[in-house]
Design an enzyme around this catalytic site. Structure first.
Site, PDB file in Angstrom:
ATOM      1  N   SER A  79       0.805  -1.222   0.000  1.00  0.00           N
ATOM      2  CA  SER A  79       0.000   0.000   0.000  1.00  0.00           C
ATOM      3  C   SER A  79       0.838   1.273   0.000  1.00  0.00           C
ATOM      4  O   SER A  79       0.290   2.368   0.046  1.00  0.00           O
ATOM      5  CB  SER A  79      -0.943  -0.003   1.205  1.00  0.00           C
ATOM      6  OG  SER A  79      -0.218  -0.169   2.385  1.00  0.00           O
ATOM      7  N   THR A 198      -1.926   3.678   4.404  1.00  0.00           N
ATOM      8  CA  THR A 198      -1.009   4.767   4.151  1.00  0.00           C
ATOM      9  C   THR A 198      -0.104   4.857   5.350  1.00  0.00           C
ATOM     10  O   THR A 198      -0.562   4.605   6.464  1.00  0.00           O
ATOM     11  CB  THR A 198      -1.844   6.074   4.068  1.00  0.00           C
ATOM     12  OG1 THR A 198      -2.665   5.985   2.913  1.00  0.00           O
ATOM     13  CG2 THR A 198      -0.990   7.309   4.014  1.00  0.00           C
ATOM     14  N   THR A 216       1.671   7.010   0.157  1.00  0.00           N
ATOM     15  CA  THR A 216       0.796   5.861  -0.137  1.00  0.00           C
ATOM     16  C   THR A 216       0.770   5.562  -1.628  1.00  0.00           C
ATOM     17  O   THR A 216       1.087   6.423  -2.448  1.00  0.00           O
ATOM     18  CB  THR A 216      -0.653   6.181   0.319  1.00  0.00           C
ATOM     19  OG1 THR A 216      -1.452   5.014   0.259  1.00  0.00           O
ATOM     20  CG2 THR A 216      -1.300   7.246  -0.528  1.00  0.00           C
ATOM     21  N   ARG A 226      -6.688   8.829 -10.129  1.00  0.00           N
ATOM     22  CA  ARG A 226      -7.369   9.116  -8.854  1.00  0.00           C
ATOM     23  C   ARG A 226      -6.339   9.509  -7.782  1.00  0.00           C
ATOM     24  O   ARG A 226      -5.305   8.893  -7.631  1.00  0.00           O
ATOM     25  CB  ARG A 226      -8.133   7.872  -8.400  1.00  0.00           C
ATOM     26  CG  ARG A 226      -8.865   8.034  -7.056  1.00  0.00           C
ATOM     27  CD  ARG A 226      -8.031   7.512  -5.896  1.00  0.00           C
ATOM     28  NE  ARG A 226      -8.761   7.577  -4.633  1.00  0.00           N
ATOM     29  CZ  ARG A 226      -8.204   7.367  -3.452  1.00  0.00           C
ATOM     30  NH1 ARG A 226      -6.921   7.085  -3.361  1.00  0.00           N
ATOM     31  NH2 ARG A 226      -8.914   7.450  -2.350  1.00  0.00           N
ATOM     32  N   THR A 249      -5.613   7.870   7.504  1.00  0.00           N
ATOM     33  CA  THR A 249      -5.568   6.711   6.616  1.00  0.00           C
ATOM     34  C   THR A 249      -7.000   6.242   6.403  1.00  0.00           C
ATOM     35  O   THR A 249      -7.877   6.543   7.207  1.00  0.00           O
ATOM     36  CB  THR A 249      -4.677   5.608   7.220  1.00  0.00           C
ATOM     37  OG1 THR A 249      -4.606   4.505   6.315  1.00  0.00           O
ATOM     38  CG2 THR A 249      -5.187   5.114   8.566  1.00  0.00           C
ATOM     39  N   GLY A 250      -7.216   5.509   5.328  1.00  0.00           N
ATOM     40  CA  GLY A 250      -8.569   5.034   5.039  1.00  0.00           C
ATOM     41  C   GLY A 250      -9.099   5.629   3.745  1.00  0.00           C
ATOM     42  O   GLY A 250      -8.313   6.068   2.890  1.00  0.00           O
TER      43      GLY A 250
HETATM   44  N1  ASP Z   1      -5.962   7.271   2.344  1.00  0.00           N
HETATM   45  C1  ASP Z   1      -5.474   6.491   1.236  1.00  0.00           C
HETATM   46  C2  ASP Z   1      -6.152   6.937  -0.029  1.00  0.00           C
HETATM   47  O1  ASP Z   1      -7.335   7.225  -0.009  1.00  0.00           O
HETATM   48  C3  ASP Z   1      -5.652   5.029   1.396  1.00  0.00           C
HETATM   49  C4  ASP Z   1      -5.479   4.466   2.787  1.00  0.00           C
HETATM   50  O2  ASP Z   1      -4.856   5.027   3.645  1.00  0.00           O
HETATM   51  O3  ASP Z   1      -6.019   3.399   3.046  1.00  0.00           O
HETATM   52  O4  ASP Z   1      -5.509   6.962  -1.041  1.00  0.00           O
END
Ligand code: ASP
Length: 338
Positions: A79, A198, A216, A226, A249-250
């Site tokens: 990731s 991330t 990330t 994107r 994160t997320g």
């Molecule tokens: N925040 C990151 C994104 O949307 C992904 C993640 O941290 O899971 O690209």
């Protein structure tokens, strides 16, 4: 000239931090420094690299860059950086940003073929009049500054992408608990690694300055081009040296909508603890669309100027790593849904 006696008169070293005299008073406040915190279990190895510098009076800015370079270079981390899962067209596109104690910041978005986007983001900050470079422009800038072009799609990530291509179901869903992708049965099962995540890292150095970094490969199998929250100052990362710093994160789309990391820092400015400031930001996402939130993961991590820290997330399973003079530990964040 540096006056050691005067200096010791206004600050006292404790075994794991400093007692600083509150200006104009005779009282002392405890400051937990140096300290570094970062998202997820893999933050532990990243913190160790940051700690190498912080423990030797290094600057927070150098520490966060050195720290997040560890997962960026790790092919087993799917990731972040090298080995990151590609977009749905097979391109590994990287997002990163960095911010220092003077509100200097730099960011790269959708950068391909460069193993350390965080270092390119730092150069954008230091060598250009801009804050963000994206796509091909970011790549050209990196190459002009001596970065090497490399293939970031590892055989393992390529295999996972090809498995995904069989159905090509465009459903960039965040797995809401630690789940492991199995190439054998082509599914995600409990156990990590995830289809997202991330590294966001926040550090307070011995001089009392804060910096942060966030990097990330974004959501796995996303649309080409994107960009998530991670390289957006205020969304994926924010640092205010007077107050504190935060990272996230997320699902980036949900974090951008509320300018999440900035919101967390502003919540701390209003007097909330790092944990409560993160919880308030999570609440903003959940109450906007409670039904949707059930299928989402977002986690916030924050640190105050005094080195206190905390986190909060939507779903169970978000962890964060802490390294200071007194601890080296991974914590499980509290969550909105149990
Ligand atoms: N925040 C990151 C994104 O949307 C992904 C993640 O941290 O899971 O690209």
């Amino acid at each position: 000239m540096f006056n050691r006696r005067k200096f010791l008169g206004s600050s006292l070293l404790a075994s794991t931090g400093w007692f600083l005299r509150t200006p104009g008073t005779t009282s002392f406040t405890y400051v937990n420094k140096p300290i570094v915190i970062s998202t997820w279990d893999f933050g532990k190895a990243a913190n160790a690299a940051a700690w190498e510098l912080l423990s030797r009076q290094g600057k927070a800015l150098d520490a966060v860059e050195a720290g997040v370079k560890i997962p960026e270079a790790d092919p087993n981390n799917h990731s972040v950086g090298y080995g990151g899962l590609p977009d749905r067209d097979g391109h590994v596109t990287l997002d990163a940003c960095i911010m220092d104690e003077n509100s200097n910041c730099g960011s790269v978005m959708s950068l391909e073929n460069i193993i350390h986007p965080i270092s390119v983001a730092r150069l954008v900050m230091e060598k250009t009049p801009h804050i963000v470079l994206a796509g091909d422009g970011a790549l050209q800038f990196a190459l002009a500054n001596g970065f090497k072009k490399e293939n970031l799609l590892t055989p393992e990530s390529e295999k996972m992408w090809k498995e995904w291509l069989r159905q090509s179901k465009y459903e960039p869903v965040i797995n809401v608990e630690n789940k492991k992708y199995s190439a054998a049965d082509k599914s995600f099962a409990p156990g990590g690694p995830q289809n997202h995540d991330t590294i966001g890292m926040l550090a307070l150095d011995a001089a009392g300055n804060l910096s942060g970094a966030c990097t990330t490969s974004g959501l796995a199998f996303k649309m080409h081009g994107r960009v998530g929250d991670s390289p957006i100052i205020g969304a994926g990362l924010f640092v205010d040296n007077e107050i504190g710093a935060a990272t996230s994160t997320g699902v980036g789309e949900e974090v951008i909508r509320i300018v999440g990391s900035h919101l967390v820092v502003e919540n701390m400015r209003l007097g909330l603890s790092p944990r409560d400031a993160c919880r308030k930001a999570v609440e903003r996402i959940v109450t906007r669309d409670p039904q949707k939130a059930k299928g989402l993961q977002v986690g916030f991590l924050a640190m105050k100027k005094d080195g206190s820290y905390g986190a909060f997330c939507i779903q169970k399973g978000f962890t964060y790593a802490v390294r200071s003079g007194s601890e080296e530990k991974i914590y499980e964040s509290e969550s909105w849904f149990s």
